[in-house]
Scaffold this motif. Sequence first.
Motif, PDB file in Angstrom:
ATOM      1  N   GLY A  21     106.502 117.742   6.662  1.00 23.88           N
ATOM      2  CA  GLY A  21     107.622 118.088   7.527  1.00 23.88           C
ATOM      3  C   GLY A  21     107.270 119.173   8.515  1.00 23.88           C
ATOM      4  N   PHE A  22     106.533 120.187   8.055  1.00 24.46           N
ATOM      5  CA  PHE A  22     106.135 121.268   8.944  1.00 24.46           C
ATOM      6  C   PHE A  22     105.199 120.775  10.041  1.00 24.46           C
ATOM      7  CE2 PHE A  22     103.109 124.675  10.007  1.00 24.46           C
ATOM      8  CZ  PHE A  22     103.993 125.550  10.606  1.00 24.46           C
ATOM      9  N   VAL A  23     104.197 119.977   9.652  1.00 25.71           N
ATOM     10  CA  VAL A  23     103.232 119.463  10.640  1.00 25.71           C
ATOM     11  C   VAL A  23     103.943 118.565  11.665  1.00 25.71           C
ATOM     12  CG1 VAL A  23     101.221 117.958  10.922  1.00 25.71           C
ATOM     13  CG2 VAL A  23     101.236 119.696   9.136  1.00 25.71           C
ATOM     14  N   LEU A  24     104.819 117.681  11.189  1.00 22.42           N
ATOM     15  CA  LEU A  24     105.562 116.827  12.119  1.00 22.42           C
ATOM     16  C   LEU A  24     106.450 117.651  13.041  1.00 22.42           C
ATOM     17  CD1 LEU A  24     106.588 113.818   9.850  1.00 22.42           C
ATOM     18  CD2 LEU A  24     104.960 113.802  11.743  1.00 22.42           C
ATOM     19  N   SER A  25     107.079 118.702  12.528  1.00 22.30           N
ATOM     20  CA  SER A  25     107.922 119.559  13.355  1.00 22.30           C
ATOM     21  C   SER A  25     107.114 120.249  14.446  1.00 22.30           C
ATOM     22  CB  SER A  25     108.637 120.597  12.497  1.00 22.30           C
ATOM     23  OG  SER A  25     109.497 119.980  11.583  1.00 22.30           O
ATOM     24  N   VAL A  26     105.940 120.736  14.077  1.00 20.17           N
ATOM     25  CA  VAL A  26     105.085 121.391  15.075  1.00 20.17           C
ATOM     26  C   VAL A  26     104.644 120.389  16.141  1.00 20.17           C
ATOM     27  CG1 VAL A  26     102.839 122.504  15.409  1.00 20.17           C
ATOM     28  CG2 VAL A  26     104.319 123.225  13.527  1.00 20.17           C
ATOM     29  N   ILE A  27     104.233 119.195  15.722  1.00 18.41           N
ATOM     30  CA  ILE A  27     103.796 118.171  16.683  1.00 18.41           C
ATOM     31  C   ILE A  27     104.951 117.790  17.607  1.00 18.41           C
ATOM     32  CG2 ILE A  27     103.083 115.761  16.880  1.00 18.41           C
ATOM     33  CD1 ILE A  27     101.409 116.212  14.318  1.00 18.41           C
ATOM     34  N   ILE A  31     104.494 118.518  21.783  1.00 18.43           N
ATOM     35  CA  ILE A  31     104.389 117.429  22.764  1.00 18.43           C
ATOM     36  C   ILE A  31     105.306 117.670  23.966  1.00 18.43           C
ATOM     37  CG2 ILE A  31     104.832 114.967  23.155  1.00 18.43           C
ATOM     38  CD1 ILE A  31     103.718 114.470  20.334  1.00 18.43           C
ATOM     39  N   PRO A  32     106.616 117.883  23.799  1.00 14.82           N
ATOM     40  CA  PRO A  32     107.442 118.142  24.990  1.00 14.82           C
ATOM     41  C   PRO A  32     107.078 119.450  25.693  1.00 14.82           C
ATOM     42  CG  PRO A  32     108.835 117.653  23.096  1.00 14.82           C
ATOM     43  CD  PRO A  32     107.437 117.760  22.605  1.00 14.82           C
ATOM     44  N   PHE A  33     106.699 120.469  24.900  1.00 13.66           N
ATOM     45  CA  PHE A  33     106.291 121.732  25.512  1.00 13.66           C
ATOM     46  C   PHE A  33     105.081 121.516  26.419  1.00 13.66           C
ATOM     47  CE2 PHE A  33     103.858 125.703  25.513  1.00 13.66           C
ATOM     48  CZ  PHE A  33     104.824 126.573  25.979  1.00 13.66           C
ATOM     49  N   GLY A  34     104.094 120.766  25.934  1.00  9.81           N
ATOM     50  CA  GLY A  34     102.913 120.471  26.747  1.00  9.81           C
ATOM     51  C   GLY A  34     103.247 119.650  27.979  1.00  9.81           C
ATOM     52  N   MET A  35     104.185 118.706  27.834  1.00  7.56           N
ATOM     53  CA  MET A  35     104.586 117.895  28.987  1.00  7.56           C
ATOM     54  C   MET A  35     105.223 118.755  30.069  1.00  7.56           C
ATOM     55  SD  MET A  35     106.143 114.477  27.209  1.00  7.56           S
ATOM     56  CE  MET A  35     106.530 113.682  28.758  1.00  7.56           C
ATOM     57  N   VAL A  36     106.069 119.686  29.668  1.00  5.85           N
ATOM     58  CA  VAL A  36     106.739 120.548  30.649  1.00  5.85           C
ATOM     59  C   VAL A  36     105.754 121.532  31.267  1.00  5.85           C
ATOM     60  CG1 VAL A  36     108.482 122.360  30.902  1.00  5.85           C
ATOM     61  CG2 VAL A  36     109.012 120.302  29.588  1.00  5.85           C
ATOM     62  N   MET A  37     104.913 122.144  30.449  1.00  3.62           N
ATOM     63  CA  MET A  37     103.995 123.164  30.964  1.00  3.62           C
ATOM     64  C   MET A  37     102.893 122.581  31.832  1.00  3.62           C
ATOM     65  SD  MET A  37     105.290 125.949  30.113  1.00  3.62           S
ATOM     66  CE  MET A  37     104.011 127.104  30.542  1.00  3.62           C
ATOM     67  N   SER A  38     102.504 121.324  31.582  1.00  7.70           N
ATOM     68  CA  SER A  38     101.448 120.731  32.407  1.00  7.70           C
ATOM     69  C   SER A  38     101.939 120.418  33.813  1.00  7.70           C
ATOM     70  CB  SER A  38     100.906 119.462  31.753  1.00  7.70           C
ATOM     71  OG  SER A  38     101.869 118.423  31.833  1.00  7.70           O
ATOM     72  N   LEU A  47     112.674 115.445  30.426  1.00 11.38           N
ATOM     73  CA  LEU A  47     113.970 115.589  29.777  1.00 11.38           C
ATOM     74  C   LEU A  47     114.181 114.512  28.719  1.00 11.38           C
ATOM     75  CD1 LEU A  47     116.677 117.034  29.591  1.00 11.38           C
ATOM     76  CD2 LEU A  47     117.513 115.492  31.370  1.00 11.38           C
ATOM     77  N   ILE A  48     113.849 113.278  29.050  1.00 15.85           N
ATOM     78  CA  ILE A  48     113.996 112.179  28.094  1.00 15.85           C
ATOM     79  C   ILE A  48     113.090 112.404  26.886  1.00 15.85           C
ATOM     80  CG2 ILE A  48     113.577 109.716  27.735  1.00 15.85           C
ATOM     81  CD1 ILE A  48     114.628 109.302  30.612  1.00 15.85           C
ATOM     82  N   SER A  49     111.856 112.847  27.124  1.00 10.78           N
ATOM     83  CA  SER A  49     110.944 113.093  25.999  1.00 10.78           C
ATOM     84  C   SER A  49     111.453 114.233  25.118  1.00 10.78           C
ATOM     85  CB  SER A  49     109.533 113.387  26.495  1.00 10.78           C
ATOM     86  OG  SER A  49     109.467 114.668  27.077  1.00 10.78           O
ATOM     87  N   MET A  50     112.025 115.268  25.725  1.00  7.93           N
ATOM     88  CA  MET A  50     112.578 116.363  24.923  1.00  7.93           C
ATOM     89  C   MET A  50     113.744 115.885  24.077  1.00  7.93           C
ATOM     90  SD  MET A  50     112.502 119.860  27.156  1.00  7.93           S
ATOM     91  CE  MET A  50     113.052 119.195  28.711  1.00  7.93           C
TER      92      MET A  50
END
Length: 112
Positions: A21-27, A31-38, A47-50
């Motif tokens: 659960g922890f690993v899935l939560s981090v992933i 993923i959305p954080f990386g999409m926004v920051m890139s 927005l849809i991915s988040m």
Amino acid sequence: MSHASTETGAGHGSYGSYAIGFVLSVILTVIPFGMVMSGNFSRETALISMLVMGVVQIVVHLVCFLHMNTSSEGRWNLLAFLFTVLIIVMLVGLAIWIMVNADMLMMPWMFK
């Protein structure tokens, strides 16, 4: 070492389920954080991915940390959770409805 049950018979998760659960939560957060920051994705795609990752993360938390499953104890937990969600949706929805109607009744000149 697994915490399989307590004196009352209610099941608890093992360290493995908590780790998954922890690993899935981090992933699902990275993923959305990386999409926004890139900046390589459009605003709508980010927005849809988040939103999608957020809903999936809610399901992961319910299953891995709150132990919502199809066992008899899990069904009672699920029923209590769904009742809580229903009450919260009703409270928020009715509060918004009341505020919108009050606004329309107090400022009728704006809606002519």
